[in-house]
Design an enzyme around this catalytic site. Structure first.
Site: not given
Ligand code: NDP
Ligand code: OXD
Length: 306
Positions: A221, A269
């Site tokens: 993001r 994006h």
């Molecule tokens: P998940 O919820 O599966 O994974 C999030 C990860 O971040 C977990 O490993 C979590 O740790 C870690 N995390 C969260 N908060 C913290 C923190 N404060 N400190 C350290 N680690 C932290 O999400 P996804 O992998 O499915 O997606 C990740 C992000 O990718 C989405 O939230 C979205 O914003 C972005 N995205 C972007 C897209 C694009 O087209 N650019 C498309 C899809 C998603 P833990 O495992 O310990 O909970």
């Molecule tokens: C998502 C994205 O969060 O598209 O899936 O960024």
């Protein structure tokens, strides 16, 4: 079962059609103000007015992986929020990030500039060992990305909230190990969710802790990055550049300096698009399991915000 669909910036007709054919017993309608209360909602960036009216929702299914926009709204108290998990996004994210890592490591951007000038000239090969890749966020997408990058034999490290053990990835967890993670990272990939804990995390201080000549790939993001600090770190020479797919304001305003910065690559994006068919199949599967009272993946922890 009544399902209401409210998706901003999305062509809604194919979603309605797909959901109706995947859930033949359900009544699926596009939300309009004053519509009857539904049992479940399928949403992307809905307005607050939608949630204020739909107080009886038991499930809110987000057609994206990130729920940051939804978490900023007042949600119906008993609604369970469910995000997409993978649904065809992790392979897209892996190919996008591997491309960005390799483009930087192999200096393909430099060769593109050379080609434009008709110049034939080699660059000295770089050592993979000098380019450890650090993945912030080891969830559904981050884990897949870390393993895809490791398959190209880069040293890979990862950082998450809770401790992990992933083959081929040196894992760090929590704020206590954040500096150690940064200190050994030359290519930083951001795949964190946007929460109050992670907003503005990529600021001057954090970027300054990366290895000299670091490169930043942000595919999570825009609000994770402090834009001015990133530009200052590149212009000051500590960072080699950045590949940015996400921005505080999208579309990225025409006058934003990222567009014209020679060391910043901008994409709209697009690193992992929501795939409609996979997403509808996943939501339908989860909805049926939810109605049977079975556990489902991708339930958002409202306290953590992801
Ligand atoms: P998940 O919820 O599966 O994974 C999030 C990860 O971040 C977990 O490993 C979590 O740790 C870690 N995390 C969260 N908060 C913290 C923190 N404060 N400190 C350290 N680690 C932290 O999400 P996804 O992998 O499915 O997606 C990740 C992000 O990718 C989405 O939230 C979205 O914003 C972005 N995205 C972007 C897209 C694009 O087209 N650019 C498309 C899809 C998603 P833990 O495992 O310990 O909970
Ligand atoms: C998502 C994205 O969060 O598209 O899936 O960024």
């Amino acid at each position: 079962m009544r399902i209401t669909v409210c998706c901003t910036d999305t062509k809604i007709a194919p979603w309605l059609e797909g959901l109706r054919s995947a859930l033949p017993g359900a009544e699926v309608e596009e939300w309009r103000p004053g519509a009857p209360e539904a049992d479940h909602a399928v949403v992307w960036a809905p307005p607050q007015a939608f949630l204020d009216e739909q107080q009886a929702l038991r499930g809110i299914f987000n057609i994206g992986a990130g729920v940051d926009a939804l978490m900023k709204l007042r949600l119906p108290p008993r609604a369970v929020v469910v995000r997409l998990d993978d649904a065809g996004m992790s392979v897209q994210m892996a190919e996008f990030v591997c491309h960005a890592v390799i483009r930087h490591f192999r200096e393909l951007d430099g060769y593109e500039r050379d080609e434009a000038q008709g110049k034939w000239g080699f660059r000295k090969p770089r050592a993979r060992a000098d380019y450890p890749v650090g993945v912030m966020g080891l969830g559904v997408l981050g884990e897949r990305v870390a393993q895809a990058v490791a398959a190209f034999e880069f040293p890979v490290r990862g950082w998450s909230r809770s401790a992990k053990h992933l083959s081929g990835v040196e894992c760090f967890a929590g704020t206590a190990q954040f500096d150690a993670f940064l200190a050994g990272t030359r290519i930083l990939v951001n795949l964190l969710p946007l929460t109050p804990d992670t907003e503005n995390l990529l600021d001057r201080q954090t970027l300054g802790k990366l290895l000299p000549g670091a490169y930043v790939i942000n595919v999570a993001r825009g609000a994770h990055v402090v834009d001015e600090d990133l530009i200052a770190a590149i212009d000051g020479g500590h960072l080699a550049g950045a590949a940015l797919d996400v921005f505080r304001i999208e579309p990225l305003p025409a006058d934003h300096p990222f567009w014209r910065h020679p060391k910043i690559t901008v994409t709209p994006h697009t690193s992992a698009r929501t795939l409609r068919e996979e997403s509808i199949a996943q939501i339908a599967r989860k909805l049926r399991a939810f109605e049977r009272g079975e556990p489902i993946a991708g339930v958002v922890d409202r306290m953590k915000g992801y």
